[in-house]
Design a protein around this motif. Sequence first.
Motif, PDB file in Angstrom:
ATOM      1  N   LEU A 132     -22.654 -27.610  23.017  1.00  0.00           N
ATOM      2  CA  LEU A 132     -23.315 -28.247  22.316  1.00  0.00           C
ATOM      3  C   LEU A 132     -23.907 -29.427  23.330  1.00  0.00           C
ATOM      4  O   LEU A 132     -24.635 -30.214  23.113  1.00  0.00           O
ATOM      5  CB  LEU A 132     -22.557 -29.387  21.563  1.00  0.00           C
ATOM      6  CG  LEU A 132     -22.138 -28.339  20.279  1.00  0.00           C
ATOM      7  CD1 LEU A 132     -21.476 -29.476  19.244  1.00  0.00           C
ATOM      8  CD2 LEU A 132     -23.316 -27.862  19.484  1.00  0.00           C
ATOM      9  N   GLN A 133     -23.753 -29.266  24.796  1.00  0.00           N
ATOM     10  CA  GLN A 133     -24.603 -30.128  25.773  1.00  0.00           C
ATOM     11  C   GLN A 133     -26.120 -29.544  25.581  1.00  0.00           C
ATOM     12  O   GLN A 133     -26.330 -28.351  25.425  1.00  0.00           O
ATOM     13  CB  GLN A 133     -24.110 -29.768  27.154  1.00  0.00           C
ATOM     14  CG  GLN A 133     -24.492 -30.591  27.849  1.00  0.00           C
ATOM     15  CD  GLN A 133     -23.635 -30.654  29.526  1.00  0.00           C
ATOM     16  OE1 GLN A 133     -22.886 -29.803  29.709  1.00  0.00           O
ATOM     17  NE2 GLN A 133     -23.909 -31.784  30.244  1.00  0.00           N
TER      18      GLN A 133
ATOM     19  N   GLY B 131     -34.774 -26.670  21.839  1.00  0.00           N
ATOM     20  CA  GLY B 131     -34.128 -25.683  22.832  1.00  0.00           C
ATOM     21  C   GLY B 131     -33.227 -24.680  21.927  1.00  0.00           C
ATOM     22  O   GLY B 131     -33.883 -24.038  21.109  1.00  0.00           O
ATOM     23  N   THR B 132     -31.849 -24.477  22.475  1.00  0.00           N
ATOM     24  CA  THR B 132     -31.160 -23.382  21.934  1.00  0.00           C
ATOM     25  C   THR B 132     -30.391 -24.181  20.422  1.00  0.00           C
ATOM     26  O   THR B 132     -29.771 -23.241  19.826  1.00  0.00           O
ATOM     27  CB  THR B 132     -30.070 -22.871  22.824  1.00  0.00           C
ATOM     28  OG1 THR B 132     -29.317 -24.068  23.319  1.00  0.00           O
ATOM     29  CG2 THR B 132     -30.752 -22.251  23.986  1.00  0.00           C
ATOM     30  N   MET B 133     -30.774 -25.328  20.275  1.00  0.00           N
ATOM     31  CA  MET B 133     -29.968 -25.726  19.359  1.00  0.00           C
ATOM     32  C   MET B 133     -30.604 -25.606  17.883  1.00  0.00           C
ATOM     33  O   MET B 133     -32.010 -25.889  17.754  1.00  0.00           O
ATOM     34  CB  MET B 133     -29.736 -27.406  19.430  1.00  0.00           C
ATOM     35  CG  MET B 133     -28.832 -28.158  18.345  1.00  0.00           C
ATOM     36  SD  MET B 133     -28.347 -29.734  18.937  1.00  0.00           S
ATOM     37  CE  MET B 133     -30.116 -30.673  18.557  1.00  0.00           C
TER      38      MET B 133
ATOM     39  N   ASN C 211     -25.401 -24.270  18.232  1.00  0.00           N
ATOM     40  CA  ASN C 211     -25.704 -24.268  19.658  1.00  0.00           C
ATOM     41  C   ASN C 211     -24.776 -23.192  20.317  1.00  0.00           C
ATOM     42  O   ASN C 211     -23.564 -23.536  20.520  1.00  0.00           O
ATOM     43  CB  ASN C 211     -25.650 -25.512  20.253  1.00  0.00           C
ATOM     44  CG  ASN C 211     -26.496 -25.545  21.265  1.00  0.00           C
ATOM     45  OD1 ASN C 211     -27.051 -24.587  21.589  1.00  0.00           O
ATOM     46  ND2 ASN C 211     -26.738 -26.741  22.197  1.00  0.00           N
ATOM     47  N   GLY C 212     -25.161 -21.986  20.686  1.00  0.00           N
ATOM     48  CA  GLY C 212     -24.339 -21.149  21.531  1.00  0.00           C
ATOM     49  C   GLY C 212     -23.316 -20.498  20.427  1.00  0.00           C
ATOM     50  O   GLY C 212     -23.551 -20.252  19.252  1.00  0.00           O
ATOM     51  N   ALA C 213     -22.083 -20.518  20.870  1.00  0.00           N
ATOM     52  CA  ALA C 213     -20.770 -19.875  19.944  1.00  0.00           C
ATOM     53  C   ALA C 213     -20.290 -21.195  19.386  1.00  0.00           C
ATOM     54  O   ALA C 213     -19.316 -20.864  18.390  1.00  0.00           O
ATOM     55  CB  ALA C 213     -19.878 -19.499  21.140  1.00  0.00           C
ATOM     56  N   GLU C 214     -20.904 -22.355  19.305  1.00  0.00           N
ATOM     57  CA  GLU C 214     -20.344 -23.388  18.520  1.00  0.00           C
ATOM     58  C   GLU C 214     -21.022 -23.897  17.256  1.00  0.00           C
ATOM     59  O   GLU C 214     -22.168 -23.707  17.294  1.00  0.00           O
ATOM     60  CB  GLU C 214     -20.077 -24.600  19.223  1.00  0.00           C
ATOM     61  CG  GLU C 214     -19.004 -24.490  20.394  1.00  0.00           C
ATOM     62  CD  GLU C 214     -19.114 -25.645  21.702  1.00  0.00           C
ATOM     63  OE1 GLU C 214     -18.010 -25.830  22.023  1.00  0.00           O
ATOM     64  OE2 GLU C 214     -19.958 -26.364  21.798  1.00  0.00           O
TER      65      GLU C 214
ATOM     66  N   GLY D  82     -15.703 -20.538  18.895  1.00  0.00           N
ATOM     67  CA  GLY D  82     -15.124 -19.294  19.139  1.00  0.00           C
ATOM     68  C   GLY D  82     -14.202 -18.820  18.161  1.00  0.00           C
ATOM     69  O   GLY D  82     -14.601 -19.080  16.910  1.00  0.00           O
ATOM     70  N   GLN D  83     -12.890 -18.714  18.116  1.00  0.00           N
ATOM     71  CA  GLN D  83     -12.023 -18.405  17.165  1.00  0.00           C
ATOM     72  C   GLN D  83     -10.959 -19.477  16.776  1.00  0.00           C
ATOM     73  O   GLN D  83     -10.131 -19.651  15.829  1.00  0.00           O
ATOM     74  CB  GLN D  83     -10.890 -17.458  17.849  1.00  0.00           C
ATOM     75  CG  GLN D  83     -11.649 -16.106  17.934  1.00  0.00           C
ATOM     76  CD  GLN D  83     -10.716 -14.876  18.355  1.00  0.00           C
ATOM     77  OE1 GLN D  83      -9.330 -15.261  18.273  1.00  0.00           O
ATOM     78  NE2 GLN D  83     -11.282 -13.837  18.482  1.00  0.00           N
TER      79      GLN D  83
END
Length: 173
Positions: free
Chosen positions: A37-38, A72-74, A109-112, A139-140
């Motif tokens: 999440l950065q 961005g990716t968020m 954001n990403g895997a989170e 993740g898991q």
Amino acid sequence: MKGMAVNGFRAGVAALALCLLPLVAQAQGAEVAFGGLQHDSTLPVEVTADQLRVDQADGTAVFTGGVVIGQGTMRLSADRVLVNYAAETGDSTGRIERLHATGNVVLVNGAEAAESQEAVYSIDAGTVVMTGSVLLTQGQNALSGERLVVDLARGTGTMEGRVKTIFQSGGGE
């Protein structure tokens, strides 16, 4: 179609949480690393929605219906988002200062991913405060509580309010 994707995501998050029930730790508050999440809050903000209502008098805009905000990716999605614009000498600068999302809020954001009833993204401060039945998956692993404060610049967060943590033990069957 968008609603089905969000509902599918929610069902997946709920199923993941149920699968991870064997190992549970409970506490009143927890600090969490949010490497995924950065985020750079200076990037442009893109908003899509079914409807937009702008109020020039108070410098706000309200997006409703399948709102998706990207920076961005968020990605942040919700039923409704109130946008507050920054003002200088009483006039709106057109720069977004704050986003207040309500209803079926999901931050990815990403895997989170985190979901809640409400979220406030203060762009200048680089923080997102999520409240109301917050569920975070990394993740898991899963973490739930009543309030999650994410510092996007540092990639850290704090979960508060009867925190429940579920860690995948890594053991096989």
